[in-house]
Write a protein that holds these residues in place. Structure first.
Motif, PDB file in Angstrom:
ATOM      1  N   ARG A   1       0.596 -21.167  -0.350  1.00 36.86           N
ATOM      2  CA  ARG A   1      -0.679 -21.853  -0.148  1.00 36.86           C
ATOM      3  C   ARG A   1      -0.511 -22.858   0.973  1.00 36.86           C
ATOM      4  NH1 ARG A   1      -4.003 -25.294  -4.796  1.00 36.86           N
ATOM      5  NH2 ARG A   1      -6.122 -24.703  -4.126  1.00 36.86           N
ATOM      6  N   ASP A   2      -1.387 -22.799   1.984  1.00 31.89           N
ATOM      7  CA  ASP A   2      -1.245 -23.703   3.120  1.00 31.89           C
ATOM      8  C   ASP A   2      -2.015 -25.006   2.902  1.00 31.89           C
ATOM      9  OD1 ASP A   2      -3.939 -23.205   3.659  1.00 31.89           O
ATOM     10  OD2 ASP A   2      -3.538 -21.807   5.291  1.00 31.89           O
ATOM     11  N   ALA A   3      -1.987 -25.855   3.918  1.00 31.11           N
ATOM     12  CA  ALA A   3      -2.607 -27.169   3.797  1.00 31.11           C
ATOM     13  C   ALA A   3      -4.115 -27.089   3.620  1.00 31.11           C
ATOM     14  CB  ALA A   3      -2.275 -28.011   5.036  1.00 31.11           C
ATOM     15  N   LYS A   4      -4.723 -25.982   4.053  1.00 33.31           N
ATOM     16  CA  LYS A   4      -6.165 -25.803   3.892  1.00 33.31           C
ATOM     17  C   LYS A   4      -6.529 -25.200   2.544  1.00 33.31           C
ATOM     18  CE  LYS A   4      -6.953 -25.103   8.846  1.00 33.31           C
ATOM     19  NZ  LYS A   4      -7.463 -24.166   9.889  1.00 33.31           N
ATOM     20  N   GLY A   5      -5.515 -24.886   1.733  1.00 31.12           N
ATOM     21  CA  GLY A   5      -5.770 -24.290   0.426  1.00 31.12           C
ATOM     22  C   GLY A   5      -5.860 -22.782   0.443  1.00 31.12           C
ATOM     23  N   LEU A   6      -5.626 -22.161   1.606  1.00 31.51           N
ATOM     24  CA  LEU A   6      -5.703 -20.705   1.691  1.00 31.51           C
ATOM     25  C   LEU A   6      -4.438 -20.072   1.112  1.00 31.51           C
ATOM     26  CD1 LEU A   6      -7.225 -20.232   5.266  1.00 31.51           C
ATOM     27  CD2 LEU A   6      -8.400 -20.381   3.068  1.00 31.51           C
ATOM     28  N   LEU A   7      -4.610 -18.970   0.422  1.00 30.41           N
ATOM     29  CA  LEU A   7      -3.505 -18.255  -0.215  1.00 30.41           C
ATOM     30  C   LEU A   7      -3.104 -17.055   0.628  1.00 30.41           C
ATOM     31  CD1 LEU A   7      -4.804 -18.247  -3.895  1.00 30.41           C
ATOM     32  CD2 LEU A   7      -3.072 -19.758  -2.925  1.00 30.41           C
ATOM     33  N   THR A   8      -1.802 -16.839   0.742  1.00 32.36           N
ATOM     34  CA  THR A   8      -1.267 -15.687   1.465  1.00 32.36           C
ATOM     35  C   THR A   8      -0.330 -14.919   0.554  1.00 32.36           C
ATOM     36  OG1 THR A   8      -1.408 -16.772   3.630  1.00 32.36           O
ATOM     37  CG2 THR A   8       0.110 -14.924   3.430  1.00 32.36           C
ATOM     38  N   LEU A   9      -0.559 -13.617   0.456  1.00 32.52           N
ATOM     39  CA  LEU A   9       0.346 -12.723  -0.272  1.00 32.52           C
ATOM     40  C   LEU A   9       1.228 -12.020   0.744  1.00 32.52           C
ATOM     41  CD1 LEU A   9       1.287 -11.135  -2.814  1.00 32.52           C
ATOM     42  CD2 LEU A   9      -0.551  -9.495  -2.312  1.00 32.52           C
ATOM     43  N   SER A  10       2.539 -12.162   0.578  1.00 34.44           N
ATOM     44  CA  SER A  10       3.507 -11.483   1.436  1.00 34.44           C
ATOM     45  C   SER A  10       4.323 -10.524   0.582  1.00 34.44           C
ATOM     46  CB  SER A  10       4.447 -12.493   2.116  1.00 34.44           C
ATOM     47  OG  SER A  10       3.713 -13.467   2.831  1.00 34.44           O
ATOM     48  N   PHE A  11       4.610  -9.358   1.133  1.00 36.23           N
ATOM     49  CA  PHE A  11       5.433  -8.393   0.394  1.00 36.23           C
ATOM     50  C   PHE A  11       6.004  -7.368   1.358  1.00 36.23           C
ATOM     51  CE2 PHE A  11       1.134  -6.757   0.442  1.00 36.23           C
ATOM     52  CZ  PHE A  11       1.260  -5.388   0.627  1.00 36.23           C
ATOM     53  N   VAL A  12       7.067  -6.705   0.902  1.00 37.71           N
ATOM     54  CA  VAL A  12       7.702  -5.636   1.666  1.00 37.71           C
ATOM     55  C   VAL A  12       7.449  -4.327   0.939  1.00 37.71           C
ATOM     56  CG1 VAL A  12       9.872  -4.698   2.557  1.00 37.71           C
ATOM     57  CG2 VAL A  12       9.489  -7.177   2.546  1.00 37.71           C
ATOM     58  N   LEU A  13       6.908  -3.364   1.667  1.00 33.77           N
ATOM     59  CA  LEU A  13       6.608  -2.052   1.103  1.00 33.77           C
ATOM     60  C   LEU A  13       7.587  -1.044   1.714  1.00 33.77           C
ATOM     61  CD1 LEU A  13       4.580  -0.726  -0.830  1.00 33.77           C
ATOM     62  CD2 LEU A  13       3.092  -0.312   1.129  1.00 33.77           C
TER      63      LEU A  13
ATOM     64  N   GLN B   1       1.559  -9.371   5.408  1.00 32.76           N
ATOM     65  CA  GLN B   1       1.081 -10.699   5.031  1.00 32.76           C
ATOM     66  C   GLN B   1      -0.436 -10.653   5.004  1.00 32.76           C
ATOM     67  OE1 GLN B   1       2.609 -13.692   7.678  1.00 32.76           O
ATOM     68  NE2 GLN B   1       4.693 -13.496   6.941  1.00 32.76           N
ATOM     69  N   TRP B   2      -1.000 -11.005   3.871  1.00 33.71           N
ATOM     70  CA  TRP B   2      -2.457 -11.001   3.706  1.00 33.71           C
ATOM     71  C   TRP B   2      -2.914 -12.423   3.379  1.00 33.71           C
ATOM     72  CZ3 TRP B   2      -3.108  -6.319  -0.167  1.00 33.71           C
ATOM     73  CH2 TRP B   2      -2.682  -5.133   0.464  1.00 33.71           C
ATOM     74  N   ARG B   3      -3.604 -13.048   4.302  1.00 29.91           N
ATOM     75  CA  ARG B   3      -4.158 -14.387   4.063  1.00 29.91           C
ATOM     76  C   ARG B   3      -5.618 -14.244   3.631  1.00 29.91           C
ATOM     77  NH1 ARG B   3      -4.095 -18.146   9.058  1.00 29.91           N
ATOM     78  NH2 ARG B   3      -5.935 -16.898   9.570  1.00 29.91           N
ATOM     79  N   PHE B   4      -5.911 -14.714   2.422  1.00 33.01           N
ATOM     80  CA  PHE B   4      -7.231 -14.534   1.828  1.00 33.01           C
ATOM     81  C   PHE B   4      -8.202 -15.607   2.312  1.00 33.01           C
ATOM     82  CE2 PHE B   4      -4.166 -12.600  -1.021  1.00 33.01           C
ATOM     83  CZ  PHE B   4      -4.739 -11.371  -1.279  1.00 33.01           C
ATOM     84  N   ASP B   5      -9.479 -15.277   2.233  1.00 33.25           N
ATOM     85  CA  ASP B   5     -10.505 -16.211   2.673  1.00 33.25           C
ATOM     86  C   ASP B   5     -10.611 -17.402   1.716  1.00 33.25           C
ATOM     87  OD1 ASP B   5     -13.076 -15.813   0.778  1.00 33.25           O
ATOM     88  OD2 ASP B   5     -12.103 -13.878   1.055  1.00 33.25           O
ATOM     89  N   GLU B   6     -11.310 -18.421   2.169  1.00 34.67           N
ATOM     90  CA  GLU B   6     -11.400 -19.679   1.427  1.00 34.67           C
ATOM     91  C   GLU B   6     -12.054 -19.512   0.062  1.00 34.67           C
ATOM     92  OE1 GLU B   6     -13.173 -24.215   2.119  1.00 34.67           O
ATOM     93  OE2 GLU B   6     -13.377 -22.667   3.660  1.00 34.67           O
ATOM     94  N   MET B   7     -13.114 -18.720  -0.015  1.00 36.73           N
ATOM     95  CA  MET B   7     -13.810 -18.548  -1.287  1.00 36.73           C
ATOM     96  C   MET B   7     -12.930 -17.849  -2.312  1.00 36.73           C
ATOM     97  SD  MET B   7     -17.746 -17.647  -0.208  1.00 36.73           S
ATOM     98  CE  MET B   7     -18.193 -17.493  -1.943  1.00 36.73           C
ATOM     99  N   PHE B   8     -12.204 -16.816  -1.872  1.00 36.75           N
ATOM    100  CA  PHE B   8     -11.332 -16.110  -2.809  1.00 36.75           C
ATOM    101  C   PHE B   8     -10.190 -17.023  -3.256  1.00 36.75           C
ATOM    102  CE2 PHE B   8      -7.541 -13.662  -3.798  1.00 36.75           C
ATOM    103  CZ  PHE B   8      -8.025 -12.840  -4.811  1.00 36.75           C
ATOM    104  N   ALA B   9      -9.639 -17.792  -2.318  1.00 36.58           N
ATOM    105  CA  ALA B   9      -8.540 -18.693  -2.674  1.00 36.58           C
ATOM    106  C   ALA B   9      -8.980 -19.692  -3.737  1.00 36.58           C
ATOM    107  CB  ALA B   9      -8.038 -19.417  -1.438  1.00 36.58           C
ATOM    108  N   ALA B  10     -10.202 -20.234  -3.579  1.00 32.95           N
ATOM    109  CA  ALA B  10     -10.711 -21.193  -4.563  1.00 32.95           C
ATOM    110  C   ALA B  10     -10.920 -20.528  -5.913  1.00 32.95           C
ATOM    111  CB  ALA B  10     -12.018 -21.791  -4.056  1.00 32.95           C
ATOM    112  N   TYR B  11     -11.435 -19.306  -5.888  1.00 31.66           N
ATOM    113  CA  TYR B  11     -11.666 -18.575  -7.136  1.00 31.66           C
ATOM    114  C   TYR B  11     -10.339 -18.259  -7.833  1.00 31.66           C
ATOM    115  CZ  TYR B  11     -12.718 -14.616 -10.195  1.00 31.66           C
ATOM    116  OH  TYR B  11     -12.792 -13.766 -11.269  1.00 31.66           O
ATOM    117  N   ALA B  12      -9.364 -17.785  -7.054  1.00 27.17           N
ATOM    118  CA  ALA B  12      -8.079 -17.386  -7.640  1.00 27.17           C
ATOM    119  C   ALA B  12      -7.338 -18.580  -8.233  1.00 27.17           C
ATOM    120  CB  ALA B  12      -7.220 -16.696  -6.584  1.00 27.17           C
ATOM    121  N   ALA B  13      -7.506 -19.761  -7.626  1.00 23.41           N
ATOM    122  CA  ALA B  13      -6.787 -20.947  -8.087  1.00 23.41           C
ATOM    123  C   ALA B  13      -7.490 -21.659  -9.233  1.00 23.41           C
ATOM    124  CB  ALA B  13      -6.588 -21.913  -6.923  1.00 23.41           C
TER     125      ALA B  13
END
Length: 208
Positions: A105-117, A36-48
Protein backbone atom coordinates in the motif's frame (compact mmCIF):
# COMPACT_ATOMS: atom_id res chain seq x y z
CA UNK A 1 -20.70 15.66 -22.37
CA UNK A 2 -19.59 14.52 -18.91
CA UNK A 3 -23.17 13.82 -17.86
CA UNK A 4 -23.71 11.65 -20.94
CA UNK A 5 -20.46 9.76 -20.42
CA UNK A 6 -20.92 9.06 -16.72
CA UNK A 7 -23.23 6.03 -17.05
CA UNK A 8 -20.70 4.33 -19.31
CA UNK A 9 -18.37 4.02 -16.33
CA UNK A 10 -20.67 1.40 -14.82
CA UNK A 11 -18.75 -1.39 -16.49
CA UNK A 12 -15.92 -2.23 -15.81
CA UNK A 13 -15.82 -1.78 -12.04
CA UNK A 14 -12.12 -2.16 -11.21
CA UNK A 15 -9.26 -0.34 -12.94
CA UNK A 16 -5.68 -1.59 -12.82
CA UNK A 17 -2.42 0.07 -13.82
CA UNK A 18 -0.34 -2.94 -14.79
CA UNK A 19 3.30 -3.81 -15.32
CA UNK A 20 4.72 -7.05 -16.66
CA UNK A 21 8.27 -8.39 -16.74
CA UNK A 22 9.05 -11.42 -18.88
CA UNK A 23 11.71 -13.49 -17.15
CA UNK A 24 14.06 -15.77 -19.08
CA UNK A 25 16.30 -18.50 -17.68
CA UNK A 26 20.00 -19.10 -18.34
CA UNK A 27 19.13 -21.19 -21.42
CA UNK A 28 17.24 -18.34 -23.05
CA UNK A 29 13.82 -19.83 -22.38
CA UNK A 30 10.82 -17.90 -21.11
CA UNK A 31 10.44 -19.05 -17.51
CA UNK A 32 7.94 -16.70 -15.84
CA UNK A 33 5.92 -13.53 -16.03
CA UNK A 34 6.24 -11.11 -13.12
CA UNK A 35 3.20 -8.87 -12.76
CA UNK A 36 2.29 -5.81 -10.74
CA UNK A 37 -1.31 -4.65 -10.60
CA UNK A 38 -2.00 -1.30 -8.94
CA UNK A 39 -5.71 -0.97 -8.18
CA UNK A 40 -7.75 2.20 -8.45
CA UNK A 41 -8.57 4.36 -5.45
CA UNK A 42 -12.18 3.23 -5.08
CA UNK A 43 -11.28 -0.45 -5.10
CA UNK A 44 -8.44 0.11 -2.64
CA UNK A 45 -10.82 1.85 -0.23
CA UNK A 46 -13.38 -0.92 -0.60
CA UNK A 47 -10.82 -3.70 -0.12
CA UNK A 48 -9.37 -2.07 3.00
CA UNK A 49 -12.76 -1.38 4.60
CA UNK A 50 -13.09 -3.15 7.93
CA UNK A 51 -9.62 -4.71 7.72
CA UNK A 52 -7.40 -4.79 10.83
CA UNK A 53 -5.04 -1.83 11.03
CA UNK A 54 -2.09 -0.83 13.15
CA UNK A 55 -1.94 2.10 15.61
CA UNK A 56 -1.15 4.48 12.74
CA UNK A 57 -4.18 3.33 10.73
CA UNK A 58 -2.15 1.38 8.19
CA UNK A 59 -3.01 -2.16 7.16
CA UNK A 60 -1.04 -4.71 9.14
CA UNK A 61 1.48 -6.98 7.36
CA UNK A 62 -0.69 -9.98 8.29
CA UNK A 63 -3.73 -8.33 6.73
CA UNK A 64 -1.89 -7.71 3.47
CA UNK A 65 -0.56 -11.28 3.45
CA UNK A 66 -4.10 -12.58 3.78
CA UNK A 67 -5.22 -10.25 0.99
CA UNK A 68 -2.52 -11.59 -1.31
CA UNK A 69 -3.41 -15.21 -0.51
CA UNK A 70 -7.14 -14.64 -1.00
CA UNK A 71 -6.72 -12.75 -4.25
CA UNK A 72 -4.35 -15.31 -5.73
CA UNK A 73 -6.75 -18.12 -4.79
CA UNK A 74 -9.58 -16.31 -6.57
CA UNK A 75 -7.41 -15.54 -9.59
CA UNK A 76 -6.55 -19.22 -9.90
CA UNK A 77 -10.16 -20.14 -10.66
CA UNK A 78 -10.69 -21.40 -14.24
CA UNK A 79 -12.94 -18.48 -15.15
CA UNK A 80 -10.14 -15.98 -14.50
CA UNK A 81 -6.91 -18.03 -14.66
CA UNK A 82 -4.89 -14.99 -13.60
CA UNK A 83 -6.35 -13.04 -16.56
CA UNK A 84 -3.20 -14.08 -18.41
CA UNK A 85 -2.55 -16.28 -21.45
CA UNK A 86 0.96 -17.10 -22.64
CA UNK A 87 1.90 -18.58 -25.99
CA UNK A 88 5.42 -19.51 -27.06
CA UNK A 89 5.96 -20.23 -30.75
CA UNK A 90 2.19 -20.44 -31.14
CA UNK A 91 1.64 -22.99 -28.37
CA UNK A 92 -0.33 -22.09 -25.27
CA UNK A 93 1.68 -22.62 -22.10
CA UNK A 94 0.50 -24.07 -18.81
CA UNK A 95 1.38 -22.29 -15.58
CA UNK A 96 3.05 -23.61 -12.49
CA UNK A 97 2.07 -22.54 -8.99
CA UNK A 98 2.29 -18.74 -8.58
CA UNK A 99 4.88 -17.50 -6.10
CA UNK A 100 6.03 -14.38 -4.27
CA UNK A 101 2.52 -12.93 -4.08
CA UNK A 102 2.30 -9.81 -1.94
CA UNK A 103 0.13 -6.75 -1.47
CA UNK A 104 1.62 -3.35 -0.76
CA UNK A 105 0.00 0.00 0.00
CA UNK A 106 1.51 3.33 -1.04
CA UNK A 107 1.29 6.75 0.56
CA UNK A 108 -1.88 7.52 -1.41
CA UNK A 109 -3.58 4.40 -0.06
CA UNK A 110 -3.47 2.55 -3.38
CA UNK A 111 -3.01 -1.22 -3.22
CA UNK A 112 -0.69 -3.15 -5.53
CA UNK A 113 -0.72 -6.92 -6.00
CA UNK A 114 2.61 -8.34 -7.15
CA UNK A 115 3.19 -11.97 -8.09
CA UNK A 116 5.29 -14.27 -10.25
CA UNK A 117 3.49 -16.56 -12.67
CA UNK A 118 5.94 -19.29 -13.71
CA UNK A 119 5.49 -21.48 -16.75
CA UNK A 120 5.03 -25.15 -15.88
CA UNK A 121 7.98 -25.78 -18.20
CA UNK A 122 10.25 -23.04 -19.56
CA UNK A 123 9.90 -22.63 -23.32
CA UNK A 124 12.33 -21.26 -25.89
CA UNK A 125 10.95 -18.68 -28.31
CA UNK A 126 11.36 -19.74 -31.92
CA UNK A 127 10.19 -18.21 -35.21
CA UNK A 128 6.81 -17.13 -33.85
CA UNK A 129 8.23 -15.70 -30.62
CA UNK A 130 6.26 -15.06 -27.45
CA UNK A 131 2.81 -13.54 -27.05
CA UNK A 132 1.06 -12.72 -23.79
CA UNK A 133 -2.53 -11.59 -23.49
CA UNK A 134 -3.76 -9.89 -20.32
CA UNK A 135 -7.49 -9.25 -20.05
CA UNK A 136 -10.66 -10.03 -18.14
CA UNK A 137 -13.20 -11.66 -20.49
CA UNK A 138 -16.05 -10.59 -18.19
CA UNK A 139 -14.88 -6.96 -18.54
CA UNK A 140 -15.31 -6.46 -14.79
CA UNK A 141 -11.63 -5.47 -14.57
CA UNK A 142 -10.00 -3.01 -16.99
CA UNK A 143 -6.23 -2.92 -17.43
CA UNK A 144 -3.85 -0.21 -18.60
CA UNK A 145 -0.17 -0.56 -19.47
CA UNK A 146 0.45 3.18 -19.70
CA UNK A 147 3.82 3.65 -18.02
CA UNK A 148 6.88 3.82 -20.32
CA UNK A 149 8.43 0.83 -18.54
CA UNK A 150 5.20 -1.12 -18.14
CA UNK A 151 6.61 -4.01 -20.20
CA UNK A 152 10.19 -5.16 -19.64
CA UNK A 153 12.42 -8.19 -20.16
CA UNK A 154 14.73 -9.82 -17.60
CA UNK A 155 17.75 -11.91 -18.64
CA UNK A 156 16.44 -12.17 -22.20
CA UNK A 157 18.78 -13.39 -24.94
CA UNK A 158 20.45 -10.74 -27.07
CA UNK A 159 18.24 -9.78 -29.98
CA UNK A 160 14.94 -10.20 -28.11
CA UNK A 161 12.72 -7.12 -28.15
CA UNK A 162 9.28 -6.58 -26.60
CA UNK A 163 6.34 -4.76 -28.10
CA UNK A 164 2.96 -3.84 -26.69
CA UNK A 165 -0.41 -3.44 -28.40
CA UNK A 166 -3.38 -2.02 -26.48
CA UNK A 167 -6.89 -3.31 -27.21
CA UNK A 168 -9.11 -1.51 -29.67
CA UNK A 169 -11.93 0.15 -27.69
CA UNK A 170 -15.42 -1.23 -28.34
CA UNK A 171 -17.85 0.86 -30.36
CA UNK A 172 -20.38 3.22 -28.78
CA UNK A 173 -23.30 0.78 -28.99
CA UNK A 174 -21.30 -1.97 -27.29
CA UNK A 175 -20.19 0.42 -24.55
CA UNK A 176 -23.82 1.31 -23.89
CA UNK A 177 -24.70 -2.39 -23.59
CA UNK A 178 -21.80 -3.00 -21.21
CA UNK A 179 -22.71 0.04 -19.13
CA UNK A 180 -26.23 -1.33 -18.60
CA UNK A 181 -24.93 -4.49 -16.91
CA UNK A 182 -25.09 -4.23 -13.08
CA UNK A 183 -22.04 -4.87 -10.91
CA UNK A 184 -23.61 -7.99 -9.37
CA UNK A 185 -24.39 -9.65 -12.70
CA UNK A 186 -23.34 -13.30 -12.95
CA UNK A 187 -21.61 -12.72 -16.28
CA UNK A 188 -21.86 -11.20 -19.73
CA UNK A 189 -24.29 -12.27 -22.45
CA UNK A 190 -22.66 -14.48 -25.08
CA UNK A 191 -22.71 -11.78 -27.75
CA UNK A 192 -20.87 -9.35 -25.46
CA UNK A 193 -18.47 -12.00 -24.21
CA UNK A 194 -17.40 -12.55 -27.81
CA UNK A 195 -16.57 -8.85 -28.04
CA UNK A 196 -14.70 -8.52 -24.74
CA UNK A 197 -12.51 -11.54 -25.53
CA UNK A 198 -10.99 -9.33 -28.20
CA UNK A 199 -10.13 -6.55 -25.74
CA UNK A 200 -6.75 -8.01 -24.92
CA UNK A 201 -3.56 -6.25 -23.98
CA UNK A 202 -1.04 -8.02 -26.21
CA UNK A 203 2.64 -8.24 -25.30
CA UNK A 204 4.91 -9.80 -27.90
CA UNK A 205 8.58 -10.68 -27.89
CA UNK A 206 10.48 -11.33 -31.11
CA UNK A 207 13.98 -12.79 -30.96
CA UNK A 208 16.35 -12.53 -33.88
Amino acid sequence: MLAAAAPLQAHPHVWIDARATLVFDTQGRLAAVEQQWRFDEMFAAYAAQGMPTGPDGSLTPETMRRMADDWMEALGEPISHYFTTVQVDGRRQAFGKPRDARVTRDAKGLLTLSFVLPLAKPAAPAARGVSIDVYDPTFFVAYAFDEPDAVTLKAAPAGCKPSYRPPKPPDWQTMQQLAAIPADAEGLPEELLAVTKGLTHRIEVACS
